[in-house]
Design an enzyme around this catalytic site. Structure first.
Site, PDB file in Angstrom:
ATOM      1  N   GLU A 148       0.747  -1.229   0.029  1.00  0.00           N
ATOM      2  CA  GLU A 148      -0.070   0.045   0.089  1.00  0.00           C
ATOM      3  C   GLU A 148       0.927   1.251  -0.103  1.00  0.00           C
ATOM      4  OE1 GLU A 148      -3.032  -0.378   2.821  1.00  0.00           O
ATOM      5  OE2 GLU A 148      -4.036   1.281   2.273  1.00  0.00           O
ATOM      6  N   GLU A 182       2.061   1.684  -3.422  1.00  0.00           N
ATOM      7  CA  GLU A 182       1.252   2.203  -4.290  1.00  0.00           C
ATOM      8  C   GLU A 182       0.934   3.732  -3.941  1.00  0.00           C
ATOM      9  OE1 GLU A 182      -2.626   0.420  -3.122  1.00  0.00           O
ATOM     10  OE2 GLU A 182      -3.833   1.107  -4.965  1.00  0.00           O
ATOM     11  N   CYS A 221      -8.269  -2.095   3.878  1.00  0.00           N
ATOM     12  CA  CYS A 221      -8.448  -3.492   4.642  1.00  0.00           C
ATOM     13  C   CYS A 221      -9.561  -3.952   5.410  1.00  0.00           C
ATOM     14  CB  CYS A 221      -7.068  -3.141   5.241  1.00  0.00           C
ATOM     15  SG  CYS A 221      -6.950  -1.721   6.246  1.00  0.00           S
ATOM     16  N   SER A 232      -7.477   1.948  -2.382  1.00  0.00           N
ATOM     17  CA  SER A 232      -6.153   1.053  -2.795  1.00  0.00           C
ATOM     18  C   SER A 232      -6.427  -0.241  -3.051  1.00  0.00           C
ATOM     19  CB  SER A 232      -5.279   0.824  -1.044  1.00  0.00           C
ATOM     20  OG  SER A 232      -4.405  -0.022  -1.416  1.00  0.00           O
ATOM     21  N   LYS A 278     -15.693 -10.367   7.443  1.00  0.00           N
ATOM     22  CA  LYS A 278     -14.913 -11.193   6.640  1.00  0.00           C
ATOM     23  C   LYS A 278     -15.605 -12.529   6.123  1.00  0.00           C
ATOM     24  CE  LYS A 278     -10.811  -8.773   7.856  1.00  0.00           C
ATOM     25  NZ  LYS A 278     -10.941  -8.089   8.803  1.00  0.00           N
ATOM     26  N   GLU A 313     -16.593 -11.393   2.909  1.00  0.00           N
ATOM     27  CA  GLU A 313     -15.312 -11.230   2.133  1.00  0.00           C
ATOM     28  C   GLU A 313     -14.594 -12.256   1.418  1.00  0.00           C
ATOM     29  OE1 GLU A 313     -11.706  -9.819   3.853  1.00  0.00           O
ATOM     30  OE2 GLU A 313     -11.028  -8.532   2.454  1.00  0.00           O
ATOM     31  N   GLU A 324     -10.806 -12.701  -6.989  1.00  0.00           N
ATOM     32  CA  GLU A 324      -9.291 -12.292  -6.484  1.00  0.00           C
ATOM     33  C   GLU A 324      -9.170 -12.896  -5.063  1.00  0.00           C
ATOM     34  OE1 GLU A 324     -11.280  -9.214  -7.332  1.00  0.00           O
ATOM     35  OE2 GLU A 324     -10.582  -9.558  -9.528  1.00  0.00           O
ATOM     36  N   CYS A 339     -10.684  -2.600  14.455  1.00  0.00           N
ATOM     37  CA  CYS A 339     -11.035  -3.925  14.717  1.00  0.00           C
ATOM     38  C   CYS A 339     -11.094  -4.383  16.072  1.00  0.00           C
ATOM     39  CB  CYS A 339      -9.931  -4.830  13.874  1.00  0.00           C
ATOM     40  SG  CYS A 339      -9.544  -4.186  12.368  1.00  0.00           S
TER      41      CYS A 339
END
Ligand code: SF4
Ligand code: SF4
Ligand code: FES
Lengths: 592, 161
Positions: A278, A281, A299, A319, A358, A361, A367, A509
């Site tokens: 990141e 990037e 994230c 990102s 998650k 996700e 991907e 989190c």
């Protein structure tokens, strides 16, 4: 200052304090049910009734401000009767299903019924036949158990600004549901899980995936591997009577091995890799015009889902880095598989997360199957792990510390603070500074981006650059930041920020929807301190200094941001509909 | 073909007039119900966008007041098939005749609350095309005259009872 008395005890509090909070100050406990310390009062239940001394007047202490000279009595036989009646009335609409309920033994209603010694049902039962909604496979809505406290609505509407949940109907017919009777999977729900974290009873809970984990652990053809997120280590102890914020990393490694995992990894390593990618990037966008600014962190899957649904015009700013657990899983099934010569098809990856999103996700887009298989097979929450531990009978608190499987586990301080709001920003800036100037960031500990303020803005000098950054947590706080970007864009002005970090859950989190319950700012602070302590004890503070990360790039990925990195570690976004019909819901492959 | 995807002029003028006022949602929903005889879901989506109000809020209001109807309320629901077979065999003419006879466009209820008119795609009995159904009962091989005759039968039934 206001001066008053509670049960005769003098109390001095600031103006605007509720009777409930004033009582807390002098250690007088008033029972509550609908009120949660994080949320504004809904005044829905009436169990917090108290009396004004010398009058018959009853007031709800959670939503009444204390005033000068007030004389409050919190306990009389009459008050107890009122409270009991409140409970009896709630129970008359609540199924007696405690033994098989997701919240058995940690239900606020169950505890109150026990405390008040409710032994018989004085009112006949009136139960509505309402269907369970488990369509989304992240949270489950069981409206029959709902006591209409309104906490989930406040969480979903005010705190998270998603508006997936709402009250439908009125009076006895009131129920919790998405608008227009869409199911949850068809609704805008982003699976942040905050509703499930606040529900006092078993009406909203986490979709249980533990059976899949047991299944894999008992399947000899599977090579079971596991990773734990940063936030888990500072919260899991709470479920075993330990203090919030105590680090339990070493115990977790031991535990997971004893449960039968063949390799124990650490998501913090994935976070280190995320940052390296990141930051690369970002530097590319900043110095070479390689994409638009501000760069927005990606994230947090609930945030990604939110952005794809509500702010698709921000897609180019995102990102492309995957979240740390996906990065780690992709590496486990490529790099690790190659190094140990294990076919990726037999690797079963479990991620243990503070997070409910998650679960969505892990199959959100192609991907997430970059190894040719679903990279993360199952994602379970901290609470699910706690349940598994209890099933094994392992005494968590007496476990010795041990080491993980270093190649995908060693981590830097930057990786561990991923679990707190502002941590991704701080970790990224540490690496960005090195990449831009060749020098580490001078004052480690960026106080401006730390802490629990909803939106944190800072200006940070890195070499010749002055970087404007913003950190938001709790999706309701995002609007302010996004609007600023949009306004500037419309006026053709320079973007107001270079870099933005967003985490969907308040506190980041560590306050995730899947963490041990009883969350409030005090607990958040303790958990946050736990991770900053972990950071300060790390041998390497900057993600790119982690020797295992260096080795990974040298042996496998090549340069930071190489083609291979992009193929394995990055992802892409698209506009998703807020509401859709069931046919249009996207599930790529079932989690096994 | 769906008549709910945009606000009709009458409603959109009303919405624009009241939009800036606080607490106007209930009034606007009233206007919608007056217009259609109920509050169609698709219109709620349009309103959510126009008023920048979450759909969930609109439905909280709609389900709170018993006054609001979320379904077409009429006694007899006419559904005219416009699937390919029916279309080719004259369904559009039949539909026009029915609309004229009832004096409503599709998606609305007649003033007396007796009929509503909807369009559907294929009942899977194309052999009978063109078809329509009334409260689920299928009528086939229709033409204009036959269609209107069936409506009259229902009216007759109503006056008889
Ligand atoms: S998981 Fe989050 S978005 Fe979904 S209903 Fe609960 S609070 Fe709302
Ligand atoms: S679902 Fe839970 S949090 Fe929501 S209103 Fe019902 S009891 Fe309260
Ligand atoms: S706790 Fe005060 S009304 Fe429910």
């Amino acid at each position: 200052m206001i001066h008053a008395r509670i049960n005769g005890i003098r109390v001095e509090v600031e103006e605007g304090t509720t009777v409930l909070d004033a009582a807390k100050k002098v250690n007088v406990k008033i029972p509550t049910l609908c009120k949660h310390p994080d949320l504004p009062p809904t005044a829905a239940c009436g169990i917090c009734m108290v009396q004004l001394k010398g009058t018959d007047k009853m007031i709800r202490s959670c939503c009444t401000e204390i005033t000068e000279g007030m004389d409050i009595i919190t306990l009389t036989p009459e008050i107890v009767e009122v409270r009991k009646t409140v409970l009896e009335l709630i129970l008359s609409n609540h199924p007696n299903a405690c033994l098989t309920c997701a919240r058995n033994q940690n239900c606020e209603l169950q505890s109150l019924a026990a405390e008040f010694g409710i032994k018989e049902e004085l009112f006949g039962k009136i139960l509505k036949n309402l269907e369970i909604d488990d369509s989304i496979k992240t949270i489950v809505l069981e409206p029959q158990k709902c006591i209409k406290c309104g906490r989930c609505i406040q969480a979903c509407q005010e705190m998270q600004n998603v508006w997936a949940l709402s009250f439908a109907g009125r009076g006895l017919d009131t129920r919790i549901a998405p608008a227009a009777d869409f199911t949850l999977v068809e609704s805008p729900c982003v699976s942040c899980g905050q509703c499930a974290a606040y529900c006092p009873v078993g009406a909203i809970y986490v979709y249980d995936d533990t059976a899949k984990v047991w299944g894999a652990l008992n399947d000899p053809s599977k090579h079971c591997v596991v990773q734990i997120a940063p936030a888990v280590r500072v919260a899991i102890g709470e479920s075993f009577g330990m203090e919030s914020g105590e680090l339990k990393t070493g115990k977790l490694y031991t535990l997971l091995r004893r449960m039968g995992f063949q390799a124990v990894f650490d998501t913090n390593f994935g976070a280190d890799v995320t940052i390296v990618e990141e930051a690369t990037e970002f530097v590319k966008r900043l110095t070479k015009g390689g994409g638009v600014l501000p760069l927005i962190s990606s994230c947090c899957p609930a945030w990604v889902d939110f952005m794809e649904k509500f702010h698709p015009d921000m897609i180019p700013n995102f990102s492309t880095c995957k979240s740390p657990h996906e990065i780690l899983a992709a590496l486990a099934k490529t790099y690790y598989a190659l190094q140990l010569n294990i076919p990726p098809s037999s690797i079963f990856m479990v991620s243990i997360m503070p997070c409910i999103a998650k679960k969505f996700e892990i199959h959100r887009s192609r991907e997430m199957f970059v190894s040719g298989y679903q990279d993360v097979n199952v994602s379970i929450t901290t609470r699910e792990l706690v349940r598994m531990i209890k099933q094994t009978g392992i005494d968590f608190s007496s476990l010795p510390d041990s080491e993980p499987d270093h190649m995908l586990a060693d981590y830097s301080g930057g990786g561990t603070i991923f679990g707190v709001t502002g941590g991704v920003m701080e970790a990224a800036l540490r690496s960005i500074s090195s990449f831009l100037t060749g020098k580490p960031l001078g004052n480690i500990g960026l106080n401006d981006v730390r802490g629990l303020k909803g939106v944190k803005e800072a200006r940070i000098k890195v070499g010749d650059y002055t970087l404007n950054v913003a950190v938001a947590h709790g999706l309701g706080n995002v609007e302010y930041v996004i609007n600023k970007i949009r306004n500037a864009r419309e006026k053709g002005e320079e973007p107001p920020y270079h870099f933005i970090e967003v985490m969907a859950c308040p506190g980041g989190c560590i306050g995730g929807g899947g963490q041990p319950r009883n969350i409030n700012d005090e607990v958040r602070r303790l958990r946050i301190n736990g991770l900053y302590t972990d950071d300060s004890h790390c041998k390497y503070r900057d993600c790119h200094d982690n020797p295992q990360v260096k080795r990974l790039y040298a042996e496998f990925l090549g340069e930071y941001g190489s083609k291979k990195s992009y193929d394995i570690l990055h992802t892409y976004y698209r506009h998703r509909k807020e509401y859709k019909s069931y046919r249009e819901t996207e599930f790529l492959g079932e989690s096994e | 073909m769906n008549s709910y995807e945009t606000l009709p002029d009458q409603l959109s003028t009303y919405v624009n007039k009241w939009k800036p006022k606080k607490g106007s949602l209930v009034m606007i929903l009233h206007a919608v119900q007056d217009y259609y005889g109920f509050v169609p879901k698709e219109i709620c989506f349009v309103l959510a966008k126009e008023l920048k109000v979450p759909l969930a809020r609109i439905y909280e209001v709609l389900t709170f007041y018993h006054y609001f109807r979320l379904e077409l309320p009429a006694k007899y629901r006419i559904a005219v098939c416009m699937g390919t077979a029916c279309y080719l065999k004259g369904a559009p003419d039949n539909l026009d005749a029915i609309k004229e006879n009832l004096n409503i466009p599709e998606g609305r209820a007649t003033e007396d609350g007796l009929f509503t008119l909807e369009i559907v795609r294929c009942y899977g009995c194309c052999g009978l095309a063109p078809v329509m159904s009334i409260n689920g009962k299928i009528y086939g091989k229709l033409d204009k005259k036959k269609s209107l005759g069936i409506l009259d039968e229902y009216r007759q039934k109503e006056t008889d009872s």
